[in-house]
Design an enzyme around this catalytic site. Sequence first.
Site, PDB file in Angstrom:
ATOM      1  N   HIS A  98       0.870  -1.181   0.000  1.00  0.00           N
ATOM      2  CA  HIS A  98       0.000   0.000   0.000  1.00  0.00           C
ATOM      3  C   HIS A  98       0.906   1.231   0.000  1.00  0.00           C
ATOM      4  O   HIS A  98       1.699   1.413  -0.913  1.00  0.00           O
ATOM      5  CB  HIS A  98      -0.922  -0.110   1.220  1.00  0.00           C
ATOM      6  CG  HIS A  98      -2.069   0.846   1.282  1.00  0.00           C
ATOM      7  ND1 HIS A  98      -2.431   1.660   0.243  1.00  0.00           N
ATOM      8  CD2 HIS A  98      -2.953   1.128   2.289  1.00  0.00           C
ATOM      9  CE1 HIS A  98      -3.484   2.397   0.598  1.00  0.00           C
ATOM     10  NE2 HIS A  98      -3.814   2.084   1.838  1.00  0.00           N
ATOM     11  N   HIS A 126      -2.524  -2.519  -9.655  1.00  0.00           N
ATOM     12  CA  HIS A 126      -3.470  -1.904  -8.725  1.00  0.00           C
ATOM     13  C   HIS A 126      -4.729  -2.753  -8.694  1.00  0.00           C
ATOM     14  O   HIS A 126      -5.109  -3.325  -9.704  1.00  0.00           O
ATOM     15  CB  HIS A 126      -3.822  -0.482  -9.196  1.00  0.00           C
ATOM     16  CG  HIS A 126      -4.401   0.360  -8.119  1.00  0.00           C
ATOM     17  ND1 HIS A 126      -5.733   0.337  -7.808  1.00  0.00           N
ATOM     18  CD2 HIS A 126      -3.824   1.233  -7.264  1.00  0.00           C
ATOM     19  CE1 HIS A 126      -5.944   1.167  -6.811  1.00  0.00           C
ATOM     20  NE2 HIS A 126      -4.814   1.720  -6.454  1.00  0.00           N
ATOM     21  N   ASP A 142       2.603   5.312  -6.983  1.00  0.00           N
ATOM     22  CA  ASP A 142       3.862   5.238  -6.249  1.00  0.00           C
ATOM     23  C   ASP A 142       5.080   5.029  -7.129  1.00  0.00           C
ATOM     24  O   ASP A 142       6.206   5.064  -6.640  1.00  0.00           O
ATOM     25  CB  ASP A 142       3.787   4.103  -5.213  1.00  0.00           C
ATOM     26  CG  ASP A 142       2.907   4.494  -4.046  1.00  0.00           C
ATOM     27  OD1 ASP A 142       2.894   5.688  -3.715  1.00  0.00           O
ATOM     28  OD2 ASP A 142       2.235   3.618  -3.491  1.00  0.00           O
TER      29      ASP A 142
HETATM   30  N1  CMC Z   1       4.620  -7.182 -10.250  1.00  0.00           N
HETATM   31  C1  CMC Z   1       4.487  -8.397 -10.852  1.00  0.00           C
HETATM   32  N2  CMC Z   1       3.328  -9.056 -10.948  1.00  0.00           N
HETATM   33  C2  CMC Z   1       2.251  -8.479 -10.411  1.00  0.00           C
HETATM   34  C3  CMC Z   1       2.303  -7.218  -9.775  1.00  0.00           C
HETATM   35  C4  CMC Z   1       3.548  -6.572  -9.718  1.00  0.00           C
HETATM   36  N3  CMC Z   1       3.658  -5.366  -9.126  1.00  0.00           N
HETATM   37  N4  CMC Z   1       1.080  -6.874  -9.329  1.00  0.00           N
HETATM   38  C5  CMC Z   1       0.280  -7.901  -9.665  1.00  0.00           C
HETATM   39  N5  CMC Z   1       0.984  -8.863 -10.324  1.00  0.00           N
HETATM   40  C6  CMC Z   1       0.475 -10.107 -10.919  1.00  0.00           C
HETATM   41  C7  CMC Z   1       0.221 -11.133  -9.819  1.00  0.00           C
HETATM   42  O1  CMC Z   1       1.343 -11.958  -9.628  1.00  0.00           O
HETATM   43  C8  CMC Z   1      -0.951 -11.878 -10.411  1.00  0.00           C
HETATM   44  O2  CMC Z   1      -0.468 -12.744 -11.415  1.00  0.00           O
HETATM   45  P1  CMC Z   1      -1.090 -14.230 -11.555  1.00  0.00           P
HETATM   46  O3  CMC Z   1      -2.519 -14.007 -11.967  1.00  0.00           O
HETATM   47  O4  CMC Z   1      -0.246 -14.895 -12.580  1.00  0.00           O
HETATM   48  O5  CMC Z   1      -0.969 -14.859 -10.210  1.00  0.00           O
HETATM   49  C9  CMC Z   1      -1.771 -10.797 -11.110  1.00  0.00           C
HETATM   50  O6  CMC Z   1      -0.814  -9.794 -11.478  1.00  0.00           O
HETATM   51  C10 CMC Z   1      -2.848 -10.179 -10.244  1.00  0.00           C
HETATM   52  O7  CMC Z   1      -2.221  -9.671  -9.054  1.00  0.00           O
HETATM   53  P2  CMC Z   1      -2.859  -9.668  -7.609  1.00  0.00           P
HETATM   54  O8  CMC Z   1      -1.749  -9.721  -6.606  1.00  0.00           O
HETATM   55  O9  CMC Z   1      -3.916 -10.727  -7.538  1.00  0.00           O
HETATM   56  O10 CMC Z   1      -3.552  -8.259  -7.616  1.00  0.00           O
HETATM   57  P3  CMC Z   1      -4.130  -7.507  -6.353  1.00  0.00           P
HETATM   58  O11 CMC Z   1      -5.263  -6.695  -6.841  1.00  0.00           O
HETATM   59  O12 CMC Z   1      -4.402  -8.460  -5.233  1.00  0.00           O
HETATM   60  O13 CMC Z   1      -2.914  -6.599  -5.873  1.00  0.00           O
HETATM   61  C11 CMC Z   1      -1.410  -4.796  -5.671  1.00  0.00           C
HETATM   62  C12 CMC Z   1      -2.801  -5.249  -6.148  1.00  0.00           C
HETATM   63  C13 CMC Z   1      -1.296  -3.288  -5.781  1.00  0.00           C
HETATM   64  C14 CMC Z   1      -1.220  -5.188  -4.181  1.00  0.00           C
HETATM   65  C15 CMC Z   1      -0.342  -5.487  -6.544  1.00  0.00           C
HETATM   66  O14 CMC Z   1      -0.492  -5.114  -7.894  1.00  0.00           O
HETATM   67  C16 CMC Z   1       1.081  -5.214  -6.072  1.00  0.00           C
HETATM   68  O15 CMC Z   1       1.591  -5.931  -5.197  1.00  0.00           O
HETATM   69  N6  CMC Z   1       1.753  -4.148  -6.625  1.00  0.00           N
HETATM   70  C17 CMC Z   1       3.060  -3.764  -6.157  1.00  0.00           C
HETATM   71  C18 CMC Z   1       2.910  -2.906  -4.900  1.00  0.00           C
HETATM   72  C19 CMC Z   1       2.412  -1.513  -5.214  1.00  0.00           C
HETATM   73  O16 CMC Z   1       2.900  -0.870  -6.128  1.00  0.00           O
HETATM   74  N7  CMC Z   1       1.446  -1.048  -4.418  1.00  0.00           N
HETATM   75  C20 CMC Z   1       0.924   0.323  -4.530  1.00  0.00           C
HETATM   76  C21 CMC Z   1      -0.514   0.365  -4.898  1.00  0.00           C
HETATM   77  S1  CMC Z   1      -1.037   2.008  -5.416  1.00  0.00           S
HETATM   78  C22 CMC Z   1      -0.855   3.036  -4.049  1.00  0.00           C
HETATM   79  C23 CMC Z   1      -1.784   2.703  -2.951  1.00  0.00           C
HETATM   80  O17 CMC Z   1      -2.991   2.939  -3.069  1.00  0.00           O
HETATM   81  O18 CMC Z   1      -1.308   2.228  -1.916  1.00  0.00           O
END
Ligand code: CMC
Length: 428
Positions: free
Chosen positions: A268, A307, A363
């Site tokens: 986050h 996201h 971010d």
């Molecule tokens: N790098 C590589 N792969 C990713 C990433 C990433 N940053 N984000 C998602 N994926 C892949 C994930 O491995 C999954 O692949 P598969 O379907 O093959 O398993 C797919 O994309 C869906 O990801 P998810 O983890 O199920 O998505 P989510 O909605 O649960 O998570 C998130 C959203 C923001 C936590 C995630 O994208 C992430 O960890 N991003 C990196 C951290 C980040 O930049 N966070 C800031 C968010 S914006 C500011 C805020 O509001 O805090």
Amino acid sequence: MPENTLSVTDNRTGKTYQLPIEHGAIRALDLRQIKLDADDFGLMSYDPAFTNTACTRSTITYVDGEKGILRYRGYPIEQLAESSTFLEVAYLILHGELPDSAQLRAWTDDIIHHTFLHENIKTLMEAFRYDAHPMGMFISTVAALSTFYPEAPDIFNLENRMYQIKRLIAKVPTIAAFSYRHSRGLPYVYPDNDLSFTGNFLSMMFKMSEARYKVPPALEHALDVLFILHADHEQNCSTNTMRSIGSSQPDPYSALAGAAAALYGPLHGGANEAVLRMLNQIGTVGDVADYIRRVKAGETRLMGFGHRVYKNYDPRARIIKQVAEEVFAVTGRNPLLDIALELERIALEDDYFVSRKLYPNVDFYSGIIYQAMGIPTTMFPVLFAIARTVGWLAQWQELLQDPEQRIARPRQLYLGKGHRDYLPLAQR
Ligand code: CMC
């Protein structure tokens, strides 16, 4: 068949139910009538991480993740970033309408005159270890504020509630700056009420021996825009925490400390800190391709990408990219920008990221700007918290005014052991 209903047939019993649809949703509680027999508890919906569950109606922030749209109270984020100021946006988010000039003057005056902290708070902050993470200090100090304002739990008294809201918005930059000064072993700088909200924050961060800190206008403007972009983002993890804690009706300082703790995590608000660590770890533009290979192999994540809601370019990231140029014109170009641009270029062409709709989020670039301004990485989530305080408080206020809200209490699907009898130690 009435329109705006959903027909559900339970194949276990053959019975059909009509569930009303309102605002594109059915009420989860309407599922409870679907039972096997009179003893059955009734059907629930199972939604770990709330991926498809609306927990509230809200009129504050609109996000269309597919189209990459973000609006506060109907106003597009691009227009607010271009023409407004953080304090004006704070008023808009909290009150629902933009202020007229008298309202803005009074609001600004009120905030600026609540920036000082009780001296005991300073003593409390001084007790942290010399290398304490500023976010840990921020969370603890916000929680400690509740002990200074015994009237704060009177949250249904409108006047009292607004007083605490103003106090919090005014004091979080002071707490943030003090935590930075502490981690550097520098004397704390008291607020300067003649400066703008953002200018005063920069002064409390960077003033040294000069009689008056000269706020660099480009940095003041850039930080103000960054605060606007981070002010609210509807039902994200930390806002959900604010609402969840708020639903048990404690004072706002305690609820906000919990929200800030939720923000701290690397998935986050801690992501901007993680992005900088990642860029430093990659080191050179030539090493980007190898890092992308590791991300695709599942060894690591591309921080600042992806996201839960945006399946398109995060509109905030686009604005931040422009702000970066303004800041670099003053501070010089941050060399990490080239690595970030190359990461973005490769990722946006690569099927792994395209097929998963992974785009840069807010971010991805914000940390590079903060670093160019001379702000250390450990402070990045704290800066996020200063801005998001406004959103947390507006959402908390909306919760308190919503007659449908009660104490937040999700259900579970119990899959553990059935009844069994305790065995004395000697018999196990
Ligand atoms: N790098 C590589 N792969 C990713 C990433 C990433 N940053 N984000 C998602 N994926 C892949 C994930 O491995 C999954 O692949 P598969 O379907 O093959 O398993 C797919 O994309 C869906 O990801 P998810 O983890 O199920 O998505 P989510 O909605 O649960 O998570 C998130 C959203 C923001 C936590 C995630 O994208 C992430 O960890 N991003 C990196 C951290 C980040 O930049 N966070 C800031 C968010 S914006 C500011 C805020 O509001 O805090």
